[in-house]
Enzyme design. Structure first.
Site, PDB file in Angstrom:
ATOM      1  N   HIS A 464       0.839  -1.208   0.000  1.00 19.49           N
ATOM      2  CA  HIS A 464       0.000   0.000   0.000  1.00 19.49           C
ATOM      3  C   HIS A 464       0.876   1.261   0.000  1.00 19.49           C
ATOM      4  O   HIS A 464       0.726   2.136  -0.852  1.00 19.49           O
ATOM      5  CB  HIS A 464      -0.906  -0.019   1.245  1.00 19.49           C
ATOM      6  CG  HIS A 464      -1.785   1.180   1.379  1.00 19.49           C
ATOM      7  ND1 HIS A 464      -3.115   1.166   1.031  1.00 19.49           N
ATOM      8  CD2 HIS A 464      -1.536   2.447   1.803  1.00 19.49           C
ATOM      9  CE1 HIS A 464      -3.634   2.360   1.239  1.00 19.49           C
ATOM     10  NE2 HIS A 464      -2.698   3.162   1.712  1.00 19.49           N
ATOM     11  N   GLU A 465       1.786   1.331   0.942  1.00 18.07           N
ATOM     12  CA  GLU A 465       2.625   2.528   1.042  1.00 18.07           C
ATOM     13  C   GLU A 465       3.529   2.656  -0.182  1.00 18.07           C
ATOM     14  O   GLU A 465       3.821   3.763  -0.631  1.00 18.07           O
ATOM     15  CB  GLU A 465       3.453   2.510   2.333  1.00 18.07           C
ATOM     16  CG  GLU A 465       2.615   2.507   3.621  1.00 18.07           C
ATOM     17  CD  GLU A 465       1.548   3.590   3.669  1.00 18.07           C
ATOM     18  OE1 GLU A 465       1.722   4.644   3.038  1.00 18.07           O
ATOM     19  OE2 GLU A 465       0.512   3.375   4.339  1.00 18.07           O
ATOM     20  N   HIS A 468       1.677   4.475  -2.877  1.00 18.28           N
ATOM     21  CA  HIS A 468       1.775   5.936  -2.711  1.00 18.28           C
ATOM     22  C   HIS A 468       3.144   6.422  -3.201  1.00 18.28           C
ATOM     23  O   HIS A 468       3.255   7.469  -3.837  1.00 18.28           O
ATOM     24  CB  HIS A 468       1.640   6.323  -1.238  1.00 18.28           C
ATOM     25  CG  HIS A 468       0.247   6.267  -0.685  1.00 18.28           C
ATOM     26  ND1 HIS A 468      -0.819   6.909  -1.282  1.00 18.28           N
ATOM     27  CD2 HIS A 468      -0.266   5.667   0.418  1.00 18.28           C
ATOM     28  CE1 HIS A 468      -1.916   6.708  -0.555  1.00 18.28           C
ATOM     29  NE2 HIS A 468      -1.612   5.947   0.476  1.00 18.28           N
ATOM     30  N   HIS A 471       3.299   6.874  -6.864  1.00 13.91           N
ATOM     31  CA  HIS A 471       2.569   8.081  -7.260  1.00 13.91           C
ATOM     32  C   HIS A 471       3.490   9.314  -7.150  1.00 13.91           C
ATOM     33  O   HIS A 471       3.433  10.217  -7.982  1.00 13.91           O
ATOM     34  CB  HIS A 471       1.352   8.225  -6.333  1.00 13.91           C
ATOM     35  CG  HIS A 471       0.229   9.053  -6.872  1.00 13.91           C
ATOM     36  ND1 HIS A 471      -0.877   9.351  -6.115  1.00 13.91           N
ATOM     37  CD2 HIS A 471       0.026   9.665  -8.066  1.00 13.91           C
ATOM     38  CE1 HIS A 471      -1.705  10.099  -6.837  1.00 13.91           C
ATOM     39  NE2 HIS A 471      -1.191  10.307  -8.016  1.00 13.91           N
TER      40      HIS A 471
HETATM   41 ZN   LIG Z   1      -2.890   5.186   2.028  1.00 17.36          ZN
END
Ligand SMILES: [Zn+2]
Length: 673
Positions: A464-465, A468, A471
Site C-alpha cells: 500500500h505505502e 503511494h 505516485h
Molecule cells: Zn494510504
C-alpha cells in the site's frame, strides 16, 4: 557557521546532509525560511507590474522553496524519529504556520492579482496544467474566505477559531472517557481467552494499580476480548462500554460538541455561498456532490446488508447451538464470526509467518514496479536519519528518477501507523527536481540474527505505502502544488490500494513468499486458503463502515440537526440497519468527523477509492497482471499526472469510463451466487 538546512546540499542526489543536521538547527532555519517566504509573498503582492501568470502564480509556487526544504526534513523526523526537542519544535511551528497561511489568504492585494488573472483566464494563453494551477490557487483563497468583507469576515474568523477549539475538546474528552472505564476480571473470567489477551488484561490491571486483571476500552484489548471470550454476559458489558464511549454523561460527554460543530460548519458553508457543508466540502473532491456519494454508498449498502443478513442466520444458529435463546446480538457477532472463520478457513498465522520475510516482500514490491514501469532499484550507502532506514537509487533506462527511503521497523520514537511522505517533491519549474520519497511502517523487528517476518496485513501495508511512493516517484508535472499525491482525498488512495492487488497475484507470492529457513515456496493449499480468507465476513465490515459513512453524509447535507443522536437513529432506521451490527463509529466517538473537519462529510472516501482500485485492477485482470500497455496507460494517465487534471478526467482516460461498483462487490465477496 552556516546552518546546514539552509546551505546548498552538496551530497549524492542532494539528499539532506543528515549527519550534519542537529536539532538546534531547525528553529533558526525555520525562522529564516519563514521570513523569506513572507518577503517573497509581499514582493508578489506589491509588484508594480500588472499581474501575469509568471509574476504571480509561478512566483507563489517558488516563494516557499526554502521553507519546503526545512519542513520536508523536519516533519519526516518528527513523525519517524521524534524526541522531546522535536515535539517542542512542532508545538512552536504549527501555530506559526497557521498564522502564516492566514496572512497569505487574507492578503487583499495578492488576492486581487489572482482574481484579475482568473477573470482574464481565457486570454492568457495558459496550457492545461497552468489553467488548473490558477483555478486551484484561486479556489483555495475563496474557500478560506478571501472574498468576504466586514461582518461576514469577522464572523468567519470567529467560526474557524471556535471549530478548532471544539475539535480539540472532542478529542480530549473522548480520550479521557476511554481512559476512565475499566472492568475488573476474576481468574475465571479469563477462561477460554488466548494467552495474548490474558497477558494484555493482566498488564492493563497492573497499569491501573489493581490486584488482578482488567478490561479497558483500548482497542487492542477489547476487540480480541469480544472475539474470543466465551462469556456472553461479559461480552455484553464490554460491548456496551465500547459502544457508549463519549456518551456516558458528565464532563467527558461529547454529544453537545457534535451538535455545535455541525451548526457552525453549516453557517460557515452558507457564509461562503454553499447550500450545505457537504456541498462545500465535496466541491474539491472527485465525487463533487452529496448525491454522487449517496448514490455510490447505497449501491454497496443493499448487497452488503443482504450478505450480512445471510451471515447473521449462520451465526445465530451457532448461538442457539451453544444453548442461548433469542436473537443474535451485537456482542455475539465477533465471537461467533471468529469461531466460524476457524472452521471454514483454518488459517494459522504462526504457520504462515515464516513465508513472509520483510526483505523478500520489499523485493516483491520492487520487482512488480520493474515489470510494470521499468524501474530499477539499487541500494545506496548514504548517511540517513536513523540506522534502520535504508535508501535506494531509483532509475529507469539509466536515468535517475528518485531516491526511495524505506524505514520499516517500529520504535518508541516513531508515531504509530504507516505512511508515505515526500522529503522533496517532484517538479520542473525552475530546474527539474527528482523526489525523495519515504515509506514509514511499524513492523516488529526480529532479535539479532533472526529473519524479520511479516503478517499478511503487514505485507499488504508495505505494498500500500509503496503504491503511494510510486505516485510520488513517477510524478511528471511542472508545478509542485499539484505534484505526486497532491490530489483530492477521495482519489489519493487509488494508487496505493491498487498496488495491494499485486500482492494477491498468485505468481507474486509463489515467487517471493519463501520459507525463512528452508527457502521452500509457500505450499499451494496455504496460498489458496490465504487468498480465500480475504473476503471473509465482508458483509459485516461493509455494513458497519457504510452506515457510518451515510450518517456522516446526512449530518452535513442539508440543515444541521439540532439533535445529532436523533438524526443518527433516523438514518439507521431509514436504511434498515441489521439488528446485530452497529456503526463502526457512532457519533459520540466519531473522531474522523468531529476531531477536525478533514474527514467530515468525507468518511465515504475510503470506499470511493476502493471502488476505483477494484475497477482499475480489472483492467489488469483482463489484459494480464503485468501487461505493458495497461501499465503504461496507468502511468501516463494517473501515476505521472498528480493533480494536473480533474480526477474524473484522469480515471476516464485510463479506463475509458467511470468505475462501477461491480468489481468492489466481487472483491469483497458480496455478489450473490
Ligand atoms: Zn494510504
Amino acid at each position: 557557521m552556516t546552518n546546514p538546512l539552509l546551505a546548498h546540499w552538496d551530497t549524492p542526489f542532494e539528499l539532506p546532509p543528515f549527519a550534519q543536521i542537529d536539532d538546534a538547527h531547525f528553529q533558526p532555519a525555520f525562522e529564516t525560511a519563514l521570513a523569506e517566504g513572507r518577503a517573497a509573498i509581499a514582493a508578489i503582492a506589491d509588484n508594480p507590474e500588472p499581474p501575469t501568470f509568471a509574476n504571480t502564480i509561478e512566483a507563489m509556487e517558488q516563494a516557499e522553496d526554502a521553507l519546503g526544504r526545512v519542513l520536508g526534513v523536519f516533519y519526516n523526523l518528527a513523525g519517524a524519529d521524534s524526541n522531546d526537542a522535536r515535539q517542542e519544535l512542532q508545538r512552536v511551528f504549527s501555530p506559526a504556520l497557521a498564522e502564516y497561511s492566514t496572512q497569505i489568504t487574507q492578503n487583499a492585494a495578492l488576492f486581487a492579482r489572482i482574481e484579475s488573472l482568473w477573470e482574464a483566464r481565457e486570454t492568457l494563453d495558459l496550457n492545461d496544467e497552468q489553467a488548473r494551477v490558477l483555478m486551484l490557487t484561486r479556489r483555495s483563497f475563496v474557500r478560506s474566505g478571501a472574498k468576504l468583507e466586514g461582518a461576514d469576515k469577522t464572523r468567519m474568523a470567529e467560526i474557524s477559531s471556535r471549530l478548532a477549539t471544539l475539535g480539540t475538546e472532542f478529542t480530549q474528552r473522548l480520550l479521557a472517557d476511554e481512559a476512565d472505564w475499566f472492568l475488573e476480571l476474576s481468574e475465571e473470567d479469563l477462561e477460554g481467552l488466548p494467552a495474548f489477551v490474558v497477558d494484555a488484561a493482566r498488564s492493563a490491571g497492573e497499569e491501573k494499580g489493581l490486584s488482578g486483571p482488567c478490561l479497558t476500552t483500548s482497542r487492542s484489548l477489547i476487540s480480541p476480548f469480544l472475539q474470543f471470550s466465551p462469556r456472553r454476559d461479559l461480552r455484553e458489558k464490554a460491548f456496551h462500554a465500547w459502544s457508549s464511549r463519549g456518551a456516558r454523561g458528565g464532563k467527558n460527554d461529547t454529544r453537545a460538541i457534535a451538535a455545535e460543530t455541525l451548526k457552525l460548519r453549516e453557517e460557515r458553508a452558507k457564509l461562503l455561498g454553499y447550500d450545505s457543508f457537504a456541498a462545500f466540502k465535496l466541491e474539491t473532491e472527485m465525487a463533487k456532490t452529496p448525491d454522487a456519494v449517496r448514490g455510490l454508498l447505497m449501491q454497496v449498502w443493499e448487497p452488503a446488508k443482504r450478505a450480512a443478513e445471510r451471515d447473521a442466520k449462520i451465526l445465530e444458529t451457532m448461538l442457539h447451538d451453544d444453548g442461548f435463546e433469542g436473537p443474535l446480538e451485537p456482542w455475539d457477532w465477533r465471537y461467533y464470526s471468529a469461531k466460524r472463520r476457524k472452521i471454514e478457513h483454518d488459517l494459522d498465522e504462526a504457520e504462515l509467518k515464516p513465508y513472509l520475510q520483510l526483505d523478500r516482500m520489499i523485493e516483491a514490491a520492487f520487482t512488480c514496479a520493474t515489470r510494470l514501469f521499468g524501474l530499477e532499484f539499487e541500494a545506496l550507502d548514504v548517511p540517513l536519519y536513523h540506522a534502520d532506514a535504508r535508501a535506494w537509487n531509483v532509475t529507469r533506462n539509466g536515468e535517475h528518477i528518485a531516491v526511495f527511503i524505506g524505514d520499516y521497523f517500529a520504535r518508541g520514537s516513531k508515531r504509530s501507523g504507516a505512511w508515505c511522505s515526500a522529503m522533496r517533491s517532484q517538479k520542473k519549474l525552475g530546474k527539474p527536481v527528482a523526489p525523495i520519497v519515504v515509506n514509514v511502517c511499524n513492523f516488529a523487528k526480529a532479535p539479532k540474527g533472526q529473519p524479520n517476518l511479516l503478517s499478511y496485513d503487514d505485507a499488504r501495508t508495505l505494498f500500500h505505502e509503496f503504491g503511494h511512493a510510486l505516485h510520488q516517484m513517477l510524478s511528471d508535472v511542472t508545478y509542485e502544488s499539484i505534484s505526486g499525491t497532491s490530489v483530492a482525498r477521495d482519489f489519493v488512495e487509488l494508487p496505493s490500494q491498487l498496488y495491494e492487488h499485486w500482492l494477491e497475484v498468485p505468481a507474486v507470492l509463489e515467487e517471493f513468499a519463501t520459507h525463512a529457513e528452508t527457502g521452500e515456496p509457500m505450499p499451494a493449499d496455504m496460498l489458496e486458503r490465504l487468498l480465500a480468507a480475504q473476503t471473509y465476513d465482508q458483509g459485516f465490515a461493509t455494513v458497519e463502515y457504510v452506515s457510518s459513512a451515510l450518517v456522516d453524509l446526512d449530518f452535513h447535507d442539508g440543515d444541521a440537526p439540532a439533535d445529532p443522536m436523533q438524526a443518527q437513529a433516523e438514518t439507521l432506521e431509514r436504511i434498515g440497519m441489521p439488528h446485530a451490527i452497529t456503526m463502526r463509529h457512532a457519533t459520540p466517538h466519531f473522531a474522523h468527523v468531529f476531531s477536525g473537519d478533514g474527514y467530515a462529510s468525507g468518511y465515504y472516501s475510503y470506499m470511493w477509492s476502493e471502488v476505483m482500485d477494484a475497477d482499475a485492477f480489472e483492467a489488469f485482470d483482463e489484459n494480464g497482471a503485468f501487461d505493458p500497455a495497461t501499465a503504461k496507460s496507468l502511468e501516463d494517465n494517473i501515476l505521472s499526472r498528480g493533480g494536473s487534471s480533474d480526477p474524473v478526467e484522469l480515471y476516464t482516460a485510463f479506463r475509458g469510463r467511470m468505475p462501477g461498483v461491480g468489481a468492489l462487490l466481487k472483491g469483497r465477496g458480496l455478489v450473490e451466487d
